[in-house]
Design an enzyme around this catalytic site. Structure first.
Site, short mmCIF file in Angstrom:
data_model
loop_
_atom_site.label_atom_id
_atom_site.label_comp_id
_atom_site.label_asym_id
_atom_site.label_seq_id
_atom_site.Cartn_x
_atom_site.Cartn_y
_atom_site.Cartn_z
N ARG A 94 46.22 82.22 23.59
CA ARG A 94 47.36 82.38 24.50
C ARG A 94 47.75 83.85 24.62
O ARG A 94 48.12 84.33 25.69
CB ARG A 94 48.54 81.54 24.00
CG ARG A 94 48.29 80.03 24.06
CD ARG A 94 49.52 79.27 23.64
NE ARG A 94 50.62 79.51 24.56
CZ ARG A 94 51.90 79.21 24.25
NH1 ARG A 94 52.20 78.71 23.07
NH2 ARG A 94 52.85 79.44 25.13
N ASP B 187 55.66 84.43 26.45
CA ASP B 187 54.90 85.46 27.17
C ASP B 187 55.79 86.68 27.42
O ASP B 187 56.99 86.64 27.17
CB ASP B 187 54.35 84.88 28.50
CG ASP B 187 55.45 84.47 29.49
OD1 ASP B 187 55.49 83.30 29.90
OD2 ASP B 187 56.28 85.35 29.85
N HIS C 132 62.35 81.43 21.30
CA HIS C 132 61.24 80.75 20.61
C HIS C 132 60.19 81.73 20.11
O HIS C 132 59.07 81.32 19.78
CB HIS C 132 60.58 79.72 21.54
CG HIS C 132 61.44 78.51 21.77
ND1 HIS C 132 61.18 77.58 22.75
CD2 HIS C 132 62.56 78.08 21.14
CE1 HIS C 132 62.09 76.62 22.71
NE2 HIS C 132 62.95 76.91 21.76
N THR D 255 62.29 74.51 33.35
CA THR D 255 62.19 73.86 32.05
C THR D 255 62.45 72.37 32.19
O THR D 255 63.25 71.94 33.00
CB THR D 255 63.15 74.50 31.02
OG1 THR D 255 62.99 73.85 29.76
CG2 THR D 255 64.60 74.41 31.46
N SER D 256 61.74 71.60 31.36
CA SER D 256 61.81 70.13 31.47
C SER D 256 63.04 69.56 30.79
O SER D 256 63.33 68.38 30.89
CB SER D 256 60.55 69.52 30.84
OG SER D 256 60.51 69.86 29.45
N ALA E 150 59.46 78.10 41.64
CA ALA E 150 60.36 79.19 41.23
C ALA E 150 60.19 80.42 42.12
O ALA E 150 61.18 81.11 42.41
CB ALA E 150 60.06 79.56 39.77
N1 APR Z 1 58.39 76.43 39.58
C1 APR Z 1 59.46 75.88 38.95
N2 APR Z 1 59.37 74.97 37.96
C2 APR Z 1 58.13 74.60 37.59
C3 APR Z 1 56.96 75.13 38.19
C4 APR Z 1 57.13 76.07 39.23
N3 APR Z 1 56.09 76.62 39.87
N4 APR Z 1 55.89 74.55 37.60
C5 APR Z 1 56.36 73.69 36.67
N5 APR Z 1 57.71 73.73 36.67
C6 APR Z 1 58.63 72.96 35.83
C7 APR Z 1 58.17 71.55 35.55
O1 APR Z 1 58.69 70.67 36.55
C8 APR Z 1 58.79 71.27 34.18
O2 APR Z 1 60.07 70.69 34.32
O3 APR Z 1 58.66 73.60 34.57
C9 APR Z 1 58.93 72.64 33.55
C10 APR Z 1 57.97 72.89 32.41
O4 APR Z 1 58.31 72.00 31.39
P1 APR Z 1 57.56 72.10 29.97
O5 APR Z 1 56.10 72.13 30.21
O6 APR Z 1 58.14 71.03 29.11
O7 APR Z 1 57.96 73.54 29.40
P2 APR Z 1 59.34 73.97 28.76
O8 APR Z 1 60.48 73.19 29.36
O9 APR Z 1 59.41 75.44 28.82
O10 APR Z 1 59.18 73.52 27.22
C11 APR Z 1 60.23 73.84 26.35
O11 APR Z 1 58.93 73.03 24.50
O12 APR Z 1 56.87 72.87 23.53
C12 APR Z 1 58.08 73.52 23.46
O13 APR Z 1 58.48 75.64 22.58
C13 APR Z 1 57.91 75.00 23.66
O14 APR Z 1 59.38 76.51 24.82
C14 APR Z 1 58.71 75.28 24.93
C15 APR Z 1 59.68 74.12 24.99
#
Ligand code: APR
Length: 237
Positions: free
Chosen positions: A59, A94, A109, A178-179, A221
């Site tokens: 990564r 990142d 994180h 974020t999810s 985004a």
């Molecule tokens: N524009 C906006 N949102 C987007 C895009 C995009 N192009 N692509 C994906 N997404 C959204 C998705 O719909 C999803 O809701 O980004 C989110 C990514 O979710 P995750 O993959 O769960 O990532 P994240 O929310 O950052 O995870 C939180 O979980 O595993 C741990 O430590 C890790 O920091 C991470 C934390």
């Protein structure tokens, strides 16, 4: 939103998706190809540090092949021009927010480009590889005990007191990409709202917390974030 308002922004992997970095929970995401238990827990590090090092080396190496996108740049523009308090809290490890120019930034994180010493707890810049013993020794205590400076599941995120203070005085809380699957970040919207902040979500898909926001806009985004920043700066001028 007047110019003296305090803003807290939370970003997740979705803001870096259009730069080419994988998110975690998409069908082709990082957690589709790796088990959290194997690469992102303290037990994984004790059981098979080499496997953890290889995962984060890969990564870390990717960072050289990607660039900040329009969403990162828009947040950096807001950071540079917003006269009120502003704190950009990222869950991402990142360096794209930095490379876009963000300054009032906090990695809750951890960071791929940092190493943590298991012996003395020192954190130091790190850009190389750790696998196969390549990680080198701690520059503070000289122990051969460097690990990725990533907050693993079950570990305490960084600077939570500072984040909670900012959320308790925020006038606006914005969550981007974020999810809403992981706490404490997933609970920030409720903390901000409880102190009277307006809350806005900018995300590609509905998240686990969408219903908790005053407003939730769906889309990429790189389209939603520049538009939001331009509107906010225009309104404040
Ligand atoms: N524009 C906006 N949102 C987007 C895009 C995009 N192009 N692509 C994906 N997404 C959204 C998705 O719909 C999803 O809701 O980004 C989110 C990514 O979710 P995750 O993959 O769960 O990532 P994240 O929310 O950052 O995870 C939180 O979980 O595993 C741990 O430590 C890790 O920091 C991470 C934390």
């Amino acid at each position: 939103m007047n110019r003296l308002c305090n803003i807290v922004i939370l970003t997740g992997a979705g803001i870096s998706a259009e730069s080419g970095l994988a998110t975690f929970r998409a069908d082709d995401g990082l957690w589709a190809g790796h088990r959290v238990e194997d690469v992102c827990t303290p037990d994984a590090l004790s059981r098979d540090a080499e496997r953890v090092f290889v995962f984060y080396d890969g990564r870390r190496a990717e960072l050289a092949r990607v660039e900040p996108n329009a969403a990162h740049r828009a947040l950096a523009r807001l950071d540079a021009r917003w006269p009120g308090e502003l704190l950009l809290v990222t869950q991402n490890v990142d360096d794209l927010h930095e490379r876009a120019g963000a300054r009032r930034l906090l990695h809750m994180h951890g960071e791929l480009l940092s190493a943590l010493c298991r012996a003395c707890g020192a954190r130091e810049p790190f850009a190389g590889a750790m696998a196969a013993g390549a990680g080198g020794r701690c520059s503070v205590c000289d122990a051969d005990a460097l690990r990725p400076d990533i907050v693993f599941f079950g570990e305490m995120p960084y600077q939570m007191e500072r984040i909670e203070r900012a959320l308790s005085t925020a006038d606006l809380f914005v969550s981007i990409g974020t999810s809403g699957a992981v706490y404490p970040a997933a609970g920030f919207v409720q903390l901000a709202a409880a102190h009277g902040a307006q809350t806005l979500e900018l995300n590609l898909d509905p998240s686990a917390g969408s219903r908790l926001f005053d407003q939730s806009r769906l889309g990429p985004a790189t389209r939603l974030v520049p538009q939001w920043v331009d509107d906010l700066l225009e309104e404040a001028d």
